[in-house]
Motif scaffolding. Sequence first.
Motif, short mmCIF file in Angstrom:
data_model
loop_
_atom_site.label_atom_id
_atom_site.label_comp_id
_atom_site.label_asym_id
_atom_site.label_seq_id
_atom_site.Cartn_x
_atom_site.Cartn_y
_atom_site.Cartn_z
N ILE A 70 -7.47 3.86 -64.73
CA ILE A 70 -6.56 4.93 -65.15
C ILE A 70 -5.71 4.47 -66.33
O ILE A 70 -5.50 5.22 -67.28
CB ILE A 70 -5.69 5.37 -63.95
N ARG A 71 -5.25 3.23 -66.30
CA ARG A 71 -4.45 2.68 -67.41
C ARG A 71 -5.26 2.68 -68.70
O ARG A 71 -4.75 3.05 -69.76
CB ARG A 71 -3.98 1.27 -67.06
N LEU A 72 -6.53 2.30 -68.63
CA LEU A 72 -7.39 2.30 -69.80
C LEU A 72 -7.56 3.72 -70.34
O LEU A 72 -7.48 3.94 -71.55
CB LEU A 72 -8.75 1.69 -69.48
N GLU A 73 -7.78 4.68 -69.46
CA GLU A 73 -7.92 6.07 -69.90
C GLU A 73 -6.67 6.54 -70.62
O GLU A 73 -6.75 7.21 -71.65
CB GLU A 73 -8.22 6.96 -68.70
N ASP A 74 -5.51 6.21 -70.06
CA ASP A 74 -4.24 6.59 -70.70
C ASP A 74 -4.09 5.96 -72.07
O ASP A 74 -3.66 6.61 -73.02
CB ASP A 74 -3.06 6.20 -69.82
#
Length: 79
Positions: A19-23
Amino acid sequence: MAFDYFSGAGHAWRRFAQIRLEDLLDQRGRERTRAYIAKRIARSSWGSFERRRWKYIERLFGQDRHQPRTIGIAVDHDR
């Protein structure tokens, strides 16, 4: 449960890393995300969970197959 470096700090940390990478990709774009990840790895201390987490994010970034986040809304396709 004691903190164990090899098994992780919890059962969901890999999903949160994804999720952090997507953000990051949404906010910064591809090239700026690559530089940000490298900077976070360089700033973290060797052997820390933070470094391990960012190395995992770097690996996900390199695979380039992150899946979009679902937000949990049911959709009725019969209408």
